[in-house]
Design an enzyme around this catalytic site. Structure first.
Site, PDB file in Angstrom:
ATOM      1  NE  ARG A   7      -1.115 -52.621   3.455  1.00  0.00           N
ATOM      2  CZ  ARG A   7      -0.915 -53.712   2.693  1.00  0.00           C
ATOM      3  NH1 ARG A   7      -0.397 -53.587   1.488  1.00  0.00           N
ATOM      4  NH2 ARG A   7      -1.228 -54.901   3.133  1.00  0.00           N
ATOM      5  CE1 TYR A   8       0.102 -46.498   2.026  1.00  0.00           C
ATOM      6  CE2 TYR A   8      -1.106 -47.832   0.442  1.00  0.00           C
ATOM      7  CZ  TYR A   8       0.088 -47.396   0.965  1.00  0.00           C
ATOM      8  OH  TYR A   8       1.259 -47.850   0.439  1.00  0.00           O
TER       9      TYR A   8
ATOM     10  NE  ARG B 172      -3.263 -44.362  -1.289  1.00  0.00           N
ATOM     11  CZ  ARG B 172      -2.615 -43.865  -0.229  1.00  0.00           C
ATOM     12  NH1 ARG B 172      -3.295 -43.293   0.759  1.00  0.00           N
ATOM     13  NH2 ARG B 172      -1.310 -44.000  -0.126  1.00  0.00           N
TER      14      ARG B 172
ATOM     15  CB  CYS C 173      -4.641 -62.543 -15.305  1.00  0.00           C
ATOM     16  SG  CYS C 173      -4.667 -61.696 -13.728  1.00  0.00           S
TER      17      CYS C 173
ATOM     18  CB  CYS D 121       2.675 -61.860 -14.343  1.00  0.00           C
ATOM     19  SG  CYS D 121       1.686 -60.697 -15.275  1.00  0.00           S
TER      20      CYS D 121
ATOM     21  CB  CYS E 108       1.454 -62.745 -10.244  1.00  0.00           C
ATOM     22  SG  CYS E 108       0.007 -62.041  -9.429  1.00  0.00           S
TER      23      CYS E 108
ATOM     24  NE  ARG F  49      -2.998 -58.275  -4.831  1.00  0.00           N
ATOM     25  CZ  ARG F  49      -3.156 -57.208  -5.607  1.00  0.00           C
ATOM     26  NH1 ARG F  49      -3.653 -57.332  -6.821  1.00  0.00           N
ATOM     27  NH2 ARG F  49      -2.832 -56.021  -5.156  1.00  0.00           N
TER      28      ARG F  49
ATOM     29  CG  ASP G  39       5.771 -57.384  -3.549  1.00  0.00           C
ATOM     30  OD1 ASP G  39       6.390 -56.409  -3.086  1.00  0.00           O
ATOM     31  OD2 ASP G  39       4.633 -57.304  -4.056  1.00  0.00           O
TER      32      ASP G  39
ATOM     33  CG  ASP H 212       3.679 -52.857  -1.412  1.00  0.00           C
ATOM     34  OD1 ASP H 212       3.403 -52.300  -0.340  1.00  0.00           O
ATOM     35  OD2 ASP H 212       2.862 -53.014  -2.341  1.00  0.00           O
TER      36      ASP H 212
ATOM     37  CE  LYS I 268       1.783 -49.622  -4.142  1.00  0.00           C
ATOM     38  NZ  LYS I 268       0.558 -49.805  -3.326  1.00  0.00           N
TER      39      LYS I 268
END
Ligand SMILES: *Cc1c(COP(=O)(O)O)cnc(C)c1O
Ligand code: SF4
Length: 435
Positions: free
Chosen positions: A122-123, A126, A135, A139, A142, A144, A303, A340, A347
């Site tokens: 995206r950037y 990075r 996981c 969560c 989450c 994702r 999000d 985000d 972000k």
């Protein structure tokens, strides 16, 4: 005995009558005995739901898996579990099936900004490298959820190889974020292999691992794993504490192992209604993190992923939280509050307003106490036209390896050596009429 509390003892025994402290602190035992269905949760925590509630909860589980380590479950205050922050983050809720029109499966367009499977680029400098989609605890908030825990999305070594190749082929990538899922769900040997591969790439200067293990399964941070991680000079670890109650003796011990290896630690918190939407609680969390040498990095606005509306707060709550931190406590206990950007813009920081006004030579500011002051700007400042010819510049930026990247966005509008005077959306009707 201080690590093995009464609740832990009871939970351990209801799982295995002869469970001992050694088992409790064995992450494999914790993982093997993760709570993945409602009946087990009821049995182990001595809680019961009505048949109606259970039917609803089971519908949720058909869409999003549940896994709660016995350790994380032991942090739940059973006497008031429905308000408990650990319960809310880990136990499925029928609210997750309530999907709003404005919610999206992939709100950050991570899959569209993906040049190869498992990499989001995206950037400019990075990449996000999804190295696991499992996981220890799923969560409920989450971002994702579309992928995490899904058996069809587990990256194999071949897929990981392709990600590594992409990083090798793109010399502008100087920072690699290993995320997922939780990278520490991989075996020690795979983690070591992955870190060796990525850190051997010359242009990679920084590797970050994003993990929730210190929070949900701190025993996964074994001496062996800490030692492996400690041998990589480029490595940073970012974790995900959302509530001060999660900073237990066990999690502090896990963090300490990483810090002792010289690994810089950061933390990303998600702002969640009914969990941590309180300035006082957030201040306590940030101070506790700093006390354990974890630098608060981001607070995320929740999000627009599907089924999270019950977790979302207005943006003003985040601003109120930053307002209560900046100036009131150590500067490095103040994270950056970000949204985000839906659609993949990355972000975007959101801050309280501190600049009240400007004159030609003064800036009027207010501080955290509400004191208003003027900052006198210099009477003479000769702006220097910059043509980005650093070799001729008096500032003498003559460091090796500083590569010139052409400016983008607002930076481009500001640059002296660029012609652009406006940024125009591609579907602007007025401009499209021009011949
Ligand atoms: C968050 C994120 C990063 C890292 O952003 P930083 O602001 O440098 O922490 C990189 N790539 C993607 C896709 C991200 O979501
Ligand atoms: S640990 Fe991270 S990736 Fe895993 S469920 Fe939680 S938020 Fe999602």
């Amino acid at each position: 005995m201080s690590i093995f509390t009464k609740t832990q003892q009871e939970i351990a025994e209801s799982i295995e009558s002869d469970a001992v402290i050694k088992d409790w602190k064995d992450w494999r035992w914790q993982f093997r005995n993760s709570i993945t269905n409602i009946e087990d949760f009821e049995d182990i925590l001595n809680i019961s739901f009505s048949e109606e509630e259970k039917a609803e909860l089971k519908k949720t589980l058909e869409h999003f898996p549940m896994a709660i380590t016995p350790y994380y479950a032991s942090l739940i205050d059973i006497s008031n579990f429905k308000d408990d922050p650990v319960f809310k983050q880990s136990f499925c809720s029928s609210n997750e099936l309530n999907i709003q029109k404005y919610e999206m499966g992939d709100p950050l367009s991570e899959d569209s900004d993906s040049p190869v499977e498992n990499i989001t680029h995206r950037y400019p400098d990075r990449v996000l490298f999804h190295v696991s989609n499992m996981c220890a605890m799923y969560c409920r908030h989450c971002t994702r959820k579309r992928k995490v825990g899904d058996q069809d999305h587990i990256p194999d070594k071949d897929t990981l190889q392709k990600g590594i190749q992409y990083i090798k082929d793109n010399p502008q990538v100087r920072d690699v974020l290993l995320s997922g899922g939780d990278p520490f769900m991989l075996s020690d040997s795979t983690i070591k292999w992955l870190l060796e591969e990525v850190s051997a790439i010359k242009h990679v200067e920084v590797i970050r691992i994003g993990t929730r293990m210190p929070v949900v399964l701190p025993y996964r941070i074994t001496d062996e794993l800490a030692e492996i991680l400690g041998s990589f000079d480029k490595l940073w670890v970012n974790t995900h504490f959302n509530h001060p109650r999660e900073l237990t003796d066990s999690s502090r011990e896990a963090v300490k192992k990483l810090v002792k290896q010289g690994i810089p630690m950061g933390n990303q918190t998600v702002l969640l209604a009914g969990v941590n939407d309180c300035p006082y609680l957030m201040k306590t969390l940030m101070q506790k993190l700093v006390k354990n040498r974890i630098r608060p990095y981001y607070i995320y606005q929740c999000d627009l992923s599907e089924g999270l509306s019950h977790f979302r707060t207005p943006v003003s709550k985040g601003v109120e939280i930053i307002e209560s931190l900046r100036g009131h406590t150590s500067g490095f206990a103040v994270p950056t509050y970000v949204i985000d950007a839906p659609g993949g813009g990355g972000k975007i920081p959101v801050n309280p307003n501190y600049v009240i006004s400007y004159s030609t030579n003064k800036v009027i500011l207010r501080n955290y106490e509400g004191v208003i002051c003027s900052y006198k700007e210099p009477d003479s400042y000769e702006p220097v036209f910059c043509d980005r010819d650093c070799d001729e510049c008096t500032l003498e930026l003559k460091t090796e390896g500083t590569e010139y990247l052409p400016p983008v966005g607002i930076e481009k509008l500001m640059a002296d050596n660029e012609e652009e005077t406006s940024l125009i959306p591609s579907d602007n009707e007025r401009v499209s009429r021009r011949s």
